[in-house]
Scaffold this motif. Structure first.
Motif, PDB file in Angstrom:
ATOM      1  N   UNK A 150       0.875  -1.183   0.073  1.00  0.00           N
ATOM      2  CA  UNK A 150       0.020  -0.106   0.098  1.00  0.00           C
ATOM      3  C   UNK A 150       0.883   1.311   0.043  1.00  0.00           C
ATOM      4  N   UNK A 151       0.530   2.345  -0.588  1.00  0.00           N
ATOM      5  CA  UNK A 151       1.045   3.635  -0.476  1.00  0.00           C
ATOM      6  C   UNK A 151       1.400   3.972   1.025  1.00  0.00           C
ATOM      7  N   UNK A 152       2.646   4.462   0.835  1.00  0.00           N
ATOM      8  CA  UNK A 152       3.112   4.998   2.496  1.00  0.00           C
ATOM      9  C   UNK A 152       2.350   6.048   2.744  1.00  0.00           C
ATOM     10  N   UNK A 153       1.695   6.031   4.092  1.00  0.00           N
ATOM     11  CA  UNK A 153       1.012   7.051   4.542  1.00  0.00           C
ATOM     12  C   UNK A 153      -0.153   7.464   3.493  1.00  0.00           C
ATOM     13  N   UNK A 154      -0.569   6.405   2.629  1.00  0.00           N
ATOM     14  CA  UNK A 154      -1.617   6.761   1.804  1.00  0.00           C
ATOM     15  C   UNK A 154      -3.112   6.193   2.284  1.00  0.00           C
ATOM     16  N   UNK A 155      -4.222   6.365   1.889  1.00  0.00           N
ATOM     17  CA  UNK A 155      -5.533   6.083   2.411  1.00  0.00           C
ATOM     18  C   UNK A 155      -5.786   4.944   2.952  1.00  0.00           C
ATOM     19  N   UNK A 156      -5.119   3.716   2.544  1.00  0.00           N
ATOM     20  CA  UNK A 156      -5.400   2.468   3.115  1.00  0.00           C
ATOM     21  C   UNK A 156      -4.520   2.165   4.321  1.00  0.00           C
ATOM     22  N   UNK A 157      -3.211   2.877   4.233  1.00  0.00           N
ATOM     23  CA  UNK A 157      -2.213   2.855   5.543  1.00  0.00           C
ATOM     24  C   UNK A 157      -2.976   3.588   6.633  1.00  0.00           C
TER      25      UNK A 157
END
Length: 262
Positions: A150-157
């Motif tokens: 998942x993207x670092x500091x993204x919505x899913x994280x």
């Protein structure tokens, strides 16, 4: 490398493993050796010819197709817009995570409170988001690599931080194949980077095992989650107890979390 080239690359590898040379294959499919070499050299082949070669060499065509799909280059992450779409619909996120675990539609419906029609709609949505490529009979192929994250500091994280982490650590971590470690250490930046590389190697190894175990029956596999954190950190309650004259640098502390059943 195009899909036909990947397919032929995997086929050559499987033929070598089976001890089938171009000469042997030519005899079995009633062609000249030069024609067989030319056929492979052209880097293109019909499905009917592929099926004939697989049958003649004792190689499963399904294995060839699956291996070619597994080595096809894919993205390691989704886009910001794709992740936002997932967290906006809890059922869509659920089905996405199931797909990342290679669940079939039947397994999802049997496990969760979701009708077949609802599940199909989620699969269609994931196809539109390009996370999967939906195929006939509600089968699919993942459009992300085995190293997906998942993207670092993204919505899913952020969603995981808010709703998942506490639930994850609420377990006892005492079942077979589970562990929980919190290991403090004071190390140099160079050593810290070496630890990060080791963690990345562990993730790659887990991805390899995940791919290999897809050949096992569903009842022979279980859902495990590896959650790993490693950063320079001090518990805020400890920071509050620091002397005013204490040095500002924080003690390096690892927070390594082992596998946990879902």
């Amino acid at each position: 490398m195009s899909s036909p080239e990947l397919l032929l690359q995997v086929l050559r590898s499987e033929l070598r493993a089976a001890g089938v040379t171009y000469k042997v294959l030519a005899e079995r499919i009633h062609m000249s050796e030069s024609s067989v070499k030319r056929m492979f050299g052209q880097k293109d082949m019909s499905l009917s010819r592929l099926a004939e070669i697989c049958k003649a060499s004792g190689v499963a065509m399904e294995d060839i197709l699956r291996q070619a799909a597994d080595v096809t280059p894919h993205s390691d992450t989704l886009t910001l817009a794709q992740e936002k779409s997932l967290i906006a619909a809890p059922k869509l996120l659920l089905v996405a995570i199931c797909c990342l675990g290679n669940w079939t539609m039947e397994q999802i419906v049997e496990t969760y409170q979701m009708t077949e029609s609802e599940c199909v709609l989620q699969l269609i949505a994931l196809d539109k988001l390009e996370l999967i490529e939906l195929r006939p009979n509600n089968r699919y192929r993942l459009n992300v690599s085995p190293a997906f994250h998942w993207l670092p500091d993204g919505p899913v994280q952020q969603y995981f931080r808010d709703y998942v982490v506490a639930d994850y650590f609420n377990g006892s971590f005492d079942h077979k194949g589970e562990t929980l470690l919190c290991v403090p250490a004071r190390v140099s930046s160079r050593s810290a980077q070496e630890v990060v590389q080791k963690i990345q190697q562990l993730v790659a190894e887990l991805a390899r095992l995940h791919q290999e175990d897809r050949r096992l029956k569903a009842e022979e596999r279980d859902g495990f989650t590896l959650l790993v954190g490693f950063r320079s950190w001090e518990f805020s309650a400890f920071t509050a107890l620091r002397r005013p004259e204490a040095k500002p640098e924080l003690p390096s502390m690892t927070h390594q979390i082992g596998p946990k059943k879902r």
